[in-house]
Design an enzyme around this catalytic site. Structure first.
Site, mmCIF file in Angstrom:
data_model
loop_
_atom_site.group_PDB
_atom_site.id
_atom_site.type_symbol
_atom_site.label_atom_id
_atom_site.label_comp_id
_atom_site.label_asym_id
_atom_site.label_seq_id
_atom_site.Cartn_x
_atom_site.Cartn_y
_atom_site.Cartn_z
ATOM 1 N N ARG A 93 -7.317 12.674 -4.354
ATOM 2 C CA ARG A 93 -8.598 12.039 -4.035
ATOM 3 C C ARG A 93 -9.703 13.053 -3.725
ATOM 4 O O ARG A 93 -10.881 12.702 -3.717
ATOM 5 C CB ARG A 93 -8.405 11.051 -2.888
ATOM 6 C CG ARG A 93 -7.768 9.747 -3.336
ATOM 7 C CD ARG A 93 -8.792 8.798 -3.968
ATOM 8 N NE ARG A 93 -9.653 8.238 -2.933
ATOM 9 C CZ ARG A 93 -10.875 8.606 -2.666
ATOM 10 N NH1 ARG A 93 -11.445 9.560 -3.353
ATOM 11 N NH2 ARG A 93 -11.560 8.049 -1.706
ATOM 12 N N TYR A 123 -14.866 -11.519 0.685
ATOM 13 C CA TYR A 123 -15.455 -10.197 0.439
ATOM 14 C C TYR A 123 -16.811 -10.309 -0.216
ATOM 15 O O TYR A 123 -17.782 -9.656 0.170
ATOM 16 C CB TYR A 123 -14.558 -9.351 -0.471
ATOM 17 C CG TYR A 123 -13.850 -8.296 0.311
ATOM 18 C CD1 TYR A 123 -12.524 -8.456 0.654
ATOM 19 C CD2 TYR A 123 -14.536 -7.172 0.764
ATOM 20 C CE1 TYR A 123 -11.882 -7.521 1.419
ATOM 21 C CE2 TYR A 123 -13.900 -6.239 1.533
ATOM 22 C CZ TYR A 123 -12.577 -6.415 1.858
ATOM 23 O OH TYR A 123 -11.954 -5.486 2.638
ATOM 24 N N ASP A 183 -6.868 -2.339 -7.335
ATOM 25 C CA ASP A 183 -7.427 -2.930 -6.116
ATOM 26 C C ASP A 183 -7.792 -4.382 -6.375
ATOM 27 O O ASP A 183 -8.124 -4.752 -7.510
ATOM 28 C CB ASP A 183 -8.665 -2.161 -5.642
ATOM 29 C CG ASP A 183 -8.993 -2.525 -4.202
ATOM 30 O OD1 ASP A 183 -8.379 -1.931 -3.296
ATOM 31 O OD2 ASP A 183 -9.817 -3.427 -3.988
ATOM 32 N N ARG A 240 -3.310 6.826 1.270
ATOM 33 C CA ARG A 240 -3.764 8.013 1.994
ATOM 34 C C ARG A 240 -2.774 8.614 2.978
ATOM 35 O O ARG A 240 -2.974 9.723 3.466
ATOM 36 C CB ARG A 240 -5.078 7.697 2.723
ATOM 37 C CG ARG A 240 -6.263 7.668 1.789
ATOM 38 C CD ARG A 240 -7.415 6.964 2.432
ATOM 39 N NE ARG A 240 -6.981 5.614 2.800
ATOM 40 C CZ ARG A 240 -7.744 4.738 3.415
ATOM 41 N NH1 ARG A 240 -8.948 5.058 3.789
ATOM 42 N NH2 ARG A 240 -7.278 3.534 3.689
ATOM 43 N N ARG A 266 0.825 -1.219 0.000
ATOM 44 C CA ARG A 266 0.000 0.000 0.000
ATOM 45 C C ARG A 266 0.853 1.261 0.000
ATOM 46 O O ARG A 266 0.495 2.259 0.632
ATOM 47 C CB ARG A 266 -0.942 0.025 1.212
ATOM 48 C CG ARG A 266 -1.955 -1.091 1.259
ATOM 49 C CD ARG A 266 -3.078 -0.832 0.253
ATOM 50 N NE ARG A 266 -4.178 -1.734 0.468
ATOM 51 C CZ ARG A 266 -5.297 -1.423 1.124
ATOM 52 N NH1 ARG A 266 -5.465 -0.240 1.617
ATOM 53 N NH2 ARG A 266 -6.241 -2.310 1.252
HETATM 54 O O1 CP3 Z 1 0.029 -1.279 -2.587
HETATM 55 C C1 CP3 Z 1 -0.253 -0.331 -3.369
HETATM 56 O O2 CP3 Z 1 0.213 0.806 -3.256
HETATM 57 C C2 CP3 Z 1 -1.144 -0.639 -4.568
HETATM 58 C C3 CP3 Z 1 -2.503 -0.396 -4.380
HETATM 59 C C4 CP3 Z 1 -3.415 -1.324 -3.567
HETATM 60 C C5 CP3 Z 1 -4.675 -0.862 -3.088
HETATM 61 N N1 CP3 Z 1 -5.362 -1.921 -2.598
HETATM 62 C C6 CP3 Z 1 -5.142 0.521 -3.165
HETATM 63 C C7 CP3 Z 1 -6.243 0.961 -2.283
HETATM 64 C C8 CP3 Z 1 -3.332 -2.683 -3.261
HETATM 65 C C9 CP3 Z 1 -2.184 -3.659 -3.472
HETATM 66 C C10 CP3 Z 1 -4.583 -3.046 -2.661
HETATM 67 C C11 CP3 Z 1 -4.897 -4.427 -2.234
HETATM 68 C C12 CP3 Z 1 -6.105 -4.641 -1.421
HETATM 69 N N2 CP3 Z 1 -7.338 -4.075 -1.546
HETATM 70 C C13 CP3 Z 1 -6.181 -5.603 -0.390
HETATM 71 C C14 CP3 Z 1 -5.085 -6.537 -0.014
HETATM 72 C C15 CP3 Z 1 -4.025 -5.833 0.755
HETATM 73 C C16 CP3 Z 1 -4.297 -5.739 2.213
HETATM 74 O O3 CP3 Z 1 -4.100 -4.623 2.743
HETATM 75 O O4 CP3 Z 1 -4.619 -6.725 2.814
HETATM 76 C C17 CP3 Z 1 -7.487 -5.545 0.141
HETATM 77 C C18 CP3 Z 1 -8.015 -6.373 1.291
HETATM 78 C C19 CP3 Z 1 -8.199 -4.582 -0.599
HETATM 79 C C20 CP3 Z 1 -9.636 -4.216 -0.462
HETATM 80 C C21 CP3 Z 1 -9.773 -2.820 -0.061
HETATM 81 N N3 CP3 Z 1 -9.577 -1.745 -0.903
HETATM 82 C C22 CP3 Z 1 -10.149 -2.314 1.211
HETATM 83 C C23 CP3 Z 1 -10.436 -3.153 2.421
HETATM 84 C C24 CP3 Z 1 -10.193 -0.929 1.084
HETATM 85 C C25 CP3 Z 1 -10.702 0.044 2.108
HETATM 86 C C26 CP3 Z 1 -9.917 0.087 3.314
HETATM 87 C C27 CP3 Z 1 -8.741 0.971 3.118
HETATM 88 O O5 CP3 Z 1 -7.629 0.594 3.493
HETATM 89 O O6 CP3 Z 1 -8.967 2.071 2.586
HETATM 90 C C28 CP3 Z 1 -9.785 -0.583 -0.227
HETATM 91 C C29 CP3 Z 1 -9.613 0.764 -0.798
HETATM 92 C C30 CP3 Z 1 -8.217 1.105 -1.232
HETATM 93 N N4 CP3 Z 1 -7.418 0.316 -2.023
HETATM 94 C C31 CP3 Z 1 -7.522 2.327 -0.976
HETATM 95 C C32 CP3 Z 1 -6.292 2.235 -1.638
HETATM 96 C C33 CP3 Z 1 -5.216 3.291 -1.710
HETATM 97 C C34 CP3 Z 1 -8.067 3.514 -0.224
HETATM 98 C C35 CP3 Z 1 -9.061 4.150 -1.093
HETATM 99 C C36 CP3 Z 1 -9.134 5.631 -0.914
HETATM 100 O O7 CP3 Z 1 -8.348 6.341 -1.576
HETATM 101 O O8 CP3 Z 1 -10.007 6.094 -0.177
#
Ligand code: CP3
Length: 341
Positions: free
Chosen positions: A35, A147, A71, A26, A22
């Site tokens: 965003r 999910y 994502d 944010r 990640r």
């Molecule tokens: O790693 C990186 O920089 C690449 C981008 C990336 C995102 N999601 C961007 C994202 C990656 C590799 C993911 C994977 C992801 N997505 C996982 C597996 C990784 C982990 O942490 O276990 C999971 C479970 C998700 C599903 C998901 N997407 C959730 C649960 C959420 C909301 C919770 C949160 O952390 O915000 C997202 C949204 C998300 N995916 C954001 C980002 C940057 C935040 C969205 C925003 O900008 O508001």
């Protein structure tokens, strides 16, 4: 060859490579500003913007690999499982999958290069800009199934386990569809230029080892078996170190581990023929810099310069972390591991 890809192949490296799960997100002021203007899904679907945030994270932190901004849930759209990203409660599945009839309605297969072409375009654009290797990724079938079934995040996974235990036939049908889609999605990312791939099984830790072997391992294995052997594959799971031997059997050149087990213990359990990625507690990034450096050194000492270690956190960086601390971590890992491996 880059230090990251050398480590993926368990070759000795000049220093320990690091990237951060990640790493685009944010905790970065520039990401938050972007965003304000575009929604998360729009960001994912606009290759120029996905490229911009992917490259910015690499430049700001000085990490040894980029991960394409996307994502794990995006693949659900071509499977006909609708979802939305809410700003407060995270992702939400519109009609959670609970019945055999709903599983019948999930697509048999997907044309990943076509239906997720925006991800492939983002990979192609980013490869031109990036000086370090680019990682592609997908969610693992269990994490995606949970999910889709729960409808969002869960602490207990009761609905998922209910379906798994009560109707094994439907569970296997669903996992088979997900696994086929995930394999073709990862292959399309490799064809577009991804130089390594990571499969995120973020929520699999809620299972016992025997349930993992029965309900998950055969499906996850079909994905790793389908990938070209020339591209390193990272198999990441969190929450339950007792699963790592079975995860290794399912596949992956590198197992991504969390902080619940030390690197040396994980290696003694898993053996020499696999690399390890991890595993600092992401909360250490909230600590004073001296504590952060000490925790990072502990991870490096546990890996003891053995070839095949890629430094990372045990899970994604938190939105509360700061860019300065994350940069301090990367610099420390590079300095402290130099010429020791
Ligand atoms: O790693 C990186 O920089 C690449 C981008 C990336 C995102 N999601 C961007 C994202 C990656 C590799 C993911 C994977 C992801 N997505 C996982 C597996 C990784 C982990 O942490 O276990 C999971 C479970 C998700 C599903 C998901 N997407 C959730 C649960 C959420 C909301 C919770 C949160 O952390 O915000 C997202 C949204 C998300 N995916 C954001 C980002 C940057 C935040 C969205 C925003 O900008 O508001």
């Amino acid at each position: 060859m880059s230090v990251f890809l050398q480590a993926c192949r368990r070759e000795p490296t000049e220093y320990t490579p690091i990237w951060i799960m990640r790493q685009a997100g944010r905790y970065q002021p520039e990401y938050r500003a972007l965003r304000e203007k575009v929604s998360f899904i729009e960001l994912c679907k606009t290759p120029e913007l996905a490229c911009e945030v992917t490259v910015r994270a690499v430049d700001q932190l000085g990490v040894d690999a980029g991960i394409i901004f996307a994502d794990i849930l995006l693949v659900l759209e071509p499977l006909h499982i609708g979802f939305e990203f809410t700003d407060d409660a995270g992702p939400k599945i519109l009609s959670p999958i609970r019945t055999a009839r709903q599983i019948d309605g999930v697509a048999e297969s997907i044309d990943a290069a076509g239906s997720l072409s925006y991800v492939m375009d983002a990979i192609r654009t980013t490869r031109k800009e990036l000086k370090v290797p680019l990682i592609g990724f997908a969610g693992a079938p269990f994490t995606l199934a949970s999910y889709a079934i729960e409808g969002g995040g869960s602490k207990t996974y009761h609905e998922t386990k209910k379906l798994m235990y009560a109707d094994e036939g439907s569970w296997n049908a669903f996992m088979t569809k997900l696994s086929g889609a995930i394999a073709s999605y990862l292959i399309a990312q490799i064809d577009a230029g991804a130089q390594a791939v990571q499969l995120f099984d973020s929520w699999v830790g809620c299972l016992s080892p025997s349930d993992y072997r029965r309900y998950v391992l055969p499906h996850t294995k079909t994905i790793f078996d389908a990938l070209p052997k020339s591209v390193p594959a990272i198999h990441f799971g969190t929450g339950n170190p007792a699963l790592y031997p079975a995860m290794k059997e399912a596949g992956g050149d590198i197992i991504g581990i969390d902080w619940r087990i030390s690197i040396d213990e994980a290696w003694s359990v898993l053996g020499n023929d696999v690399g390890l990625q991890g595993n600092m507690d992401p909360a250490a990034l909230l600590a004073p810099t001296e504590v952060l450096r000490a925790r990072a050194s502990e991870v490096l000492e546990s890996a003891a310069g053995r070839p095949g270690h890629i430094f990372n956190l045990g899970h994604g960086i938190m939105p509360e972390a700061s860019v300065a601390r994350a940069r301090a971590l990367v610099d420390h890992v590079h300095d402290a591991s130099l010429n020791k491996s």
